[in-house]
Design an enzyme around this catalytic site. Structure first.
Site, PDB file in Angstrom:
ATOM      1  N   THR A   1      54.695  29.037  57.360  1.00 20.11           N
ATOM      2  CA  THR A   1      54.051  29.115  56.068  1.00 20.11           C
ATOM      3  C   THR A   1      55.033  29.636  55.032  1.00 20.11           C
ATOM      4  O   THR A   1      55.934  30.392  55.357  1.00 20.11           O
ATOM      5  CB  THR A   1      52.835  30.071  56.150  1.00 20.11           C
ATOM      6  OG1 THR A   1      52.119  29.805  57.345  1.00 20.11           O
ATOM      7  CG2 THR A   1      51.905  29.891  54.983  1.00 20.11           C
ATOM      8  N   THR A   2      54.835  29.268  53.784  1.00 20.87           N
ATOM      9  CA  THR A   2      55.673  29.712  52.683  1.00 20.87           C
ATOM     10  C   THR A   2      54.783  30.329  51.613  1.00 20.87           C
ATOM     11  O   THR A   2      53.705  29.820  51.333  1.00 20.87           O
ATOM     12  CB  THR A   2      56.442  28.523  52.076  1.00 20.87           C
ATOM     13  OG1 THR A   2      57.359  28.029  53.041  1.00 20.87           O
ATOM     14  CG2 THR A   2      57.207  28.931  50.831  1.00 20.87           C
TER      15      THR A   2
END
Length: 496
Positions: free
Chosen positions: A317-318
């Protein structure tokens, strides 16, 4: 990835541009073939949560292309599932278009142009990117289209400093800027993805892409000490679990100095009890909404009492946080999972593997309901502190997102730490009886945390396993500053 901007760029400008830029700058963990959430906190209107996360397809096909891959983090491994049969309906492109339509003051073409230029020139790989490329190598080698970007011709993951170029993705961003989301959801690119999926073992169809809609939700708002937390509401669970754990910490009262045995033990206990409460709330939610089930007064009272009692013996995830000089804040969390190994035809976009994420499908990979928004642990959030300070923050890290955010929020509110100090502090994670802990805690603190589980895992160094919290804060005098988490190669930049 954190940006604190002194120049006024227009409401919604930074949010739409951030999603596009992240798909180029950190393509192993987020992509236009995935989805996410954006919490907009405008200076002149009420906050809104944009849900453009992945959706389950309208029907499941037999004989899906779906296989298991083990990802080795070093001290721990985690199994993921990939192939076209793991791809859910992507929402990132519709999300960009929706945020732009509601909030932006500049043309979409101008907002995505910098990302397109980055894709053409290539972004130098950080140590973190190279590490992610190594652990995800079995997935990235699935098809020549994906392998050609992230691996050399011999199949070796690219090294730090290399600049993988993505010319096809650049052209796709150019087209998005001019034509908007229509080609991807109702035009030729939607048809191309539907045809690939039908021929190669996927569940997606062109009709799924046409039906997809961005959901605009009222953020979940909960008090914590003298602060107010705004976060991702139901149907996603991450924000609710963060709020629940903070409620337990608040009910327990002061817990000693930061990093002490008392404070570390209280954090570990709140994590354990929140996991227990999650299971109980899921049983209650058969007759209640998820939020009402988790914050049921009787359930809360019992877990607050347990929090005050004795200690128990015993995914990719970012995130981007943005602030500008006009007083606008945005917290954006994006995910492609680990990617399914296949590209969206004609785009250079790596498709997600959200139907293959165990954390998102606890009832089994073949049990997902059709045409339904997938719940998520992602929880882009804003803390409004009593002193007039505001912090936009969020994290990647699969089921570690909630525990990472709870620890940072507690350090910000309870101990007055700066965003940089709170992000840099050592972390722990408690789940299913296992206490995982980073270096940086004292032996008494480690013992207090270990008492909340059946097993203890000491990590030799700080690791992306414990999330990647990126934060931006606006101080009472109007100054803005940011903090990128080094665990996930985070950076902070102030743009004049």
């Amino acid at each position: 990835m954190t940006h604190a901007g002194h120049g006024t760029t227009g409401k919604g400008t930074t949010g739409s541009a951030a999603v596009a830029a992240a798909s180029v700058a950190e393509p192993l963990l987020c992509s236009l073939g995935g989805g996410g959430f954006l919490l907009a906190h405008p200076a002149d209107r009420v906050p809104v949560l944009y849900d453009f996360f992945a959706q389950t397809p309208g029907r499941a096909r037999d004989g899906a292309d779906f296989r298991a891959v083990e990802v080795d983090f070093g001290p721990a491994t985690q199994e993921f599932h990939v192939g076209l049969g793991a791809a859910a309906v992507p929402g990132a492109i519709r999300g960009i278009a929706a945020v732009h339509a509601d909030l932006a003051s500049r043309p979409l073409s101008a907002l995505v142009a910098p990302a397109a230029e980055l894709a053409r020139a290539g972004v130098p790989l950080r140590d973190f990117d190279a590490y992610a490329g190594r652990i995800l190598a079995p997935i990235l080698a699935t098809t020549p289209e994906i392998a050609g970007v992230f691996q050399d011709p011999a199949g070796t993951p690219r090294a730090p400093g290399e600049r993988p170029v993505q010319p096809q993705l650049a052209e796709t961003l150019d087209r998005l800027g001019v034509e908007g989301d229509r080609p991807f959801h109702e035009g030729d690119l939607a048809q191309a993805l539907g045809e690939l999926s039908r021929a190669a073992g996927g569940h997606l169809s062109a009709d799924d892409l046409a039906r997809y809609r961005v959901e605009r939700r009222q953020p979940l708002a909960r008090g914590y000490r003298d602060a107010r937390l705004l976060t991702n509401p139901a149907p996603s669970s991450g924000g609710m679990l963060v709020a629940f754990a903070l409620d337990l910490l608040q009910a327990a009262g002061p817990a000693g100095s930061a990093g002490s045995a008392a404070q570390t033990g209280a954090l570990a206990r709140a994590m354990r009890l929140t996991s227990d409460a999650r299971g109980e709330a899921e049983r209650l939610s058969a007759r209640e909404t998820p939020e009402r089930a988790l914050f049921d007064p009787g359930l809360l009272a019992r877990y607050r009492a347990a929090m005050a009692g004795r200690p128990r013996c015993g995914r990719g995830t970012t995130h981007i946080s943005v602030a500008d000089a006009a007083g606008n804040l945005a917290a954006v969390t994006l995910s492609n999972g680990e990617g399914c190994g296949h590209a969206w035809p004609g785009t250079g976009i790596h498709l997600n593997n959200m139907l293959g994420e165990e954390d998102l499908h606890p009832d089994g990979f073949d049990a997902w309901p059709t045409d339904t928004r997938i719940a998520s642990m992602m929880a882009p959030s804003v803390l409004e502190l009593g002193c007039g300070r505001q912090v936009a923050f969020g994290s990647g890290g699969s089921n570690r997102i909630r525990t990472a955010l709870v620890q940072v929020a507690s350090l910000l509110v309870d101990y007055g730490l700066s965003a940089a100090e709170a992000v840099a502090a050592a972390r722990l994670h408690v789940d299913r009886g296992l206490v995982s802990i980073e270096p940086g805690f004292t032996e008494p603190a480690i013992a207090a945390a270990a008492a909340e589980g059946q097993a203890l895992k000491r990590w030799p160094e700080r690791n992306m396993f414990f999330g990647g919290v990126h934060a931006v804060e606006r101080l009472p005098d109007g100054r803005v500053t940011g903090a990128g988490d080094p665990r996930r190669g985070g950076t902070a930049a102030v743009l004049a």
